[in-house]
Design an enzyme around this catalytic site. Structure first.
Site, PDB file in Angstrom:
ATOM      1  N   ASN A  13       0.885  -1.162   0.000  1.00  0.00           N
ATOM      2  CA  ASN A  13       0.000   0.000   0.000  1.00  0.00           C
ATOM      3  C   ASN A  13       0.923   1.213   0.000  1.00  0.00           C
ATOM      4  OD1 ASN A  13      -1.720   2.100   0.495  1.00  0.00           O
ATOM      5  ND2 ASN A  13      -2.290   1.468   2.571  1.00  0.00           N
ATOM      6  N   TRP A  14       0.987   1.833  -1.156  1.00  0.00           N
ATOM      7  CA  TRP A  14       1.936   2.944  -1.289  1.00  0.00           C
ATOM      8  C   TRP A  14       1.459   4.219  -0.597  1.00  0.00           C
ATOM      9  CZ3 TRP A  14       4.245   2.998  -6.977  1.00  0.00           C
ATOM     10  CH2 TRP A  14       5.095   1.895  -7.101  1.00  0.00           C
ATOM     11  N   LYS A  15       0.186   4.260  -0.236  1.00  0.00           N
ATOM     12  CA  LYS A  15      -0.384   5.468   0.383  1.00  0.00           C
ATOM     13  C   LYS A  15      -0.127   6.668  -0.550  1.00  0.00           C
ATOM     14  CE  LYS A  15       0.134   3.181   4.755  1.00  0.00           C
ATOM     15  NZ  LYS A  15       0.238   3.257   6.197  1.00  0.00           N
ATOM     16  N   HIS A  99      -9.313   1.695   4.913  1.00  0.00           N
ATOM     17  CA  HIS A  99      -8.025   1.799   5.607  1.00  0.00           C
ATOM     18  C   HIS A  99      -8.189   2.759   6.796  1.00  0.00           C
ATOM     19  CE1 HIS A  99      -3.868   2.746   6.497  1.00  0.00           C
ATOM     20  NE2 HIS A  99      -3.560   1.623   5.877  1.00  0.00           N
ATOM     21  N   GLU A 101      -6.421   5.060   7.826  1.00  0.00           N
ATOM     22  CA  GLU A 101      -6.120   6.465   7.500  1.00  0.00           C
ATOM     23  C   GLU A 101      -7.307   7.125   6.811  1.00  0.00           C
ATOM     24  OE1 GLU A 101      -2.469   5.563   5.496  1.00  0.00           O
ATOM     25  OE2 GLU A 101      -1.570   5.030   7.424  1.00  0.00           O
ATOM     26  N   GLU A 171      -5.351  -4.663  10.473  1.00  0.00           N
ATOM     27  CA  GLU A 171      -4.308  -3.658  10.658  1.00  0.00           C
ATOM     28  C   GLU A 171      -4.538  -2.924  11.980  1.00  0.00           C
ATOM     29  OE1 GLU A 171      -2.420  -2.593   6.627  1.00  0.00           O
ATOM     30  OE2 GLU A 171      -3.966  -1.121   7.072  1.00  0.00           O
ATOM     31  N   GLY A 177       2.830   2.285  10.667  1.00  0.00           N
ATOM     32  CA  GLY A 177       3.814   3.349  10.502  1.00  0.00           C
ATOM     33  C   GLY A 177       4.550   3.696  11.784  1.00  0.00           C
ATOM     34  N   SER A 217       3.543  -2.267  10.133  1.00  0.00           N
ATOM     35  CA  SER A 217       4.998  -2.410  10.303  1.00  0.00           C
ATOM     36  C   SER A 217       5.500  -3.802   9.946  1.00  0.00           C
ATOM     37  CB  SER A 217       5.427  -2.022  11.724  1.00  0.00           C
ATOM     38  OG  SER A 217       5.069  -0.679  11.983  1.00  0.00           O
ATOM     39  N   GLY A 238       2.984  -1.097   4.163  1.00  0.00           N
ATOM     40  CA  GLY A 238       3.163   0.321   3.837  1.00  0.00           C
ATOM     41  C   GLY A 238       4.626   0.621   3.561  1.00  0.00           C
ATOM     42  N   GLY A 239       5.303   1.134   4.567  1.00  0.00           N
ATOM     43  CA  GLY A 239       6.687   1.614   4.420  1.00  0.00           C
ATOM     44  C   GLY A 239       7.621   0.651   3.713  1.00  0.00           C
TER      45      GLY A 239
END
Ligand code: 13P
Length: 257
Positions: A13-15, A99, A101, A171, A177, A217, A238-239
């Site tokens: 998930n590149w956000k 999500h 966010e 999640e 993150g 993470s 993500g990251g």
């Protein structure tokens, strides 16, 4: 993982990261590193403005493209939004829905999540439905109640035959993150609970076949242990999905026997 009954899916998930140019560069790097034989499906979910660039960049690779959101109406006066049909027409296969966010910053609710799940399924997309508790909710001891509520409301009205197109991603908000991963026991406990919830709604056969991912993470150093849990069928990353080598390390962890 349990490859006998269900797909293992490693999804990035590149956000709100990477330009179209950076998307092309990532695809080239990934191509050089991606193992030839994979036992897992690989998905890259990119910002909507970069979907066309991603389609082009990843076209010769066994990588599916996903979106990070959609709007549930089919068309109309909804400035700045895009529909499930628009994603489908671009060749998108997966779409992340709900999500944390989106819930936190853009007013997404269990109600809109459900409408988006229906819109995605109607267009033939595979929704990746995100659920997860905040730290306060975990400390209050209401994680399972909350997860049950999120799963049941996201799936309200979804018929059994369409459920096999859905992916659920657990999640925990406190692990996103933050570098703080849920322990494999914590993650496994909730993922197993999600499968039990699906079993109560749809029966054992369907519950056994649904892919349930962990996200928060996830990285090369913890992926193998998380993926070794029988009810964790992949990751939403993500990251660590932003760098081709780190992403491939996670894919390799999912490729182990
Ligand atoms: P991180 O892997 O950066 O914690 O993000 C997880 C996530 O939100 C994936 O959807």
């Amino acid at each position: 993982m349990n490859r006998r009954y269900r797909k293992t899916i490693i999804a990035g998930n590149w956000k709100m990261n990477k330009t179209a140019t950076e998307t092309k560069k990532f695809a080239e790097e990934l191509k050089a590193l991606l193992p030839k034989a994979k036992w897992c499906d690989v998905v890259v979910c990119v910002p909507a403005v970069n979907i066309s660039a991603a389609m082009k960049a990843f076209k010769d690779m066994r990588v599916s493209i996903g979106a990070e959101n959609l709007f549930y109406e089919k068309s109309g006066a909804y400035t700045g939004e895009w529909s499930a049909d628009m994603l489908k027409d671009l060749g998108v296969k997966y779409v992340i829905i709900g999500h944390s966010e989106r819930r936190q910053y853009f007013g997404e609710t269990d109600f809109t999540v459900n409408k988006k799940v229906h819109a995605a399924l109607e267009a033939g997309l595979h929704p990746i439905i995100c659920v997860g508790e905040s730290l306060e909710q975990r400390e209050l001891g209401i994680t399972m109640e909350l997860i049950a509520l999120q799963v049941k409301s996201a799936l309200a009205g979804v018929p059994a035959e369409k459920l096999r197109k859905c992916v659920i991603a657990y999640e925990p908000v406190w692990a996103i993150g933050t570098g703080k991963t849920a322990t494999s026991e914590q993650a496994a406990e909730v993922c197993t609970f999600i499968r039990t919830t699906v079993r109560h709604l749809y029966g054992a056969r369907i519950a056994r076949s649904i892919t349930i991912q962990y996200g928060g993470s996830m990285k090369a150093s913890n992926a193998a242990e998380l993926l070794a849990q029988p009810d964790i069928d992949g990751g939403l990353i993500g990251g660590a999905a932003l760098k081709a080598d780190e992403f491939v390390d996670i894919i390799n962890a999912a490729n182990q026997d």
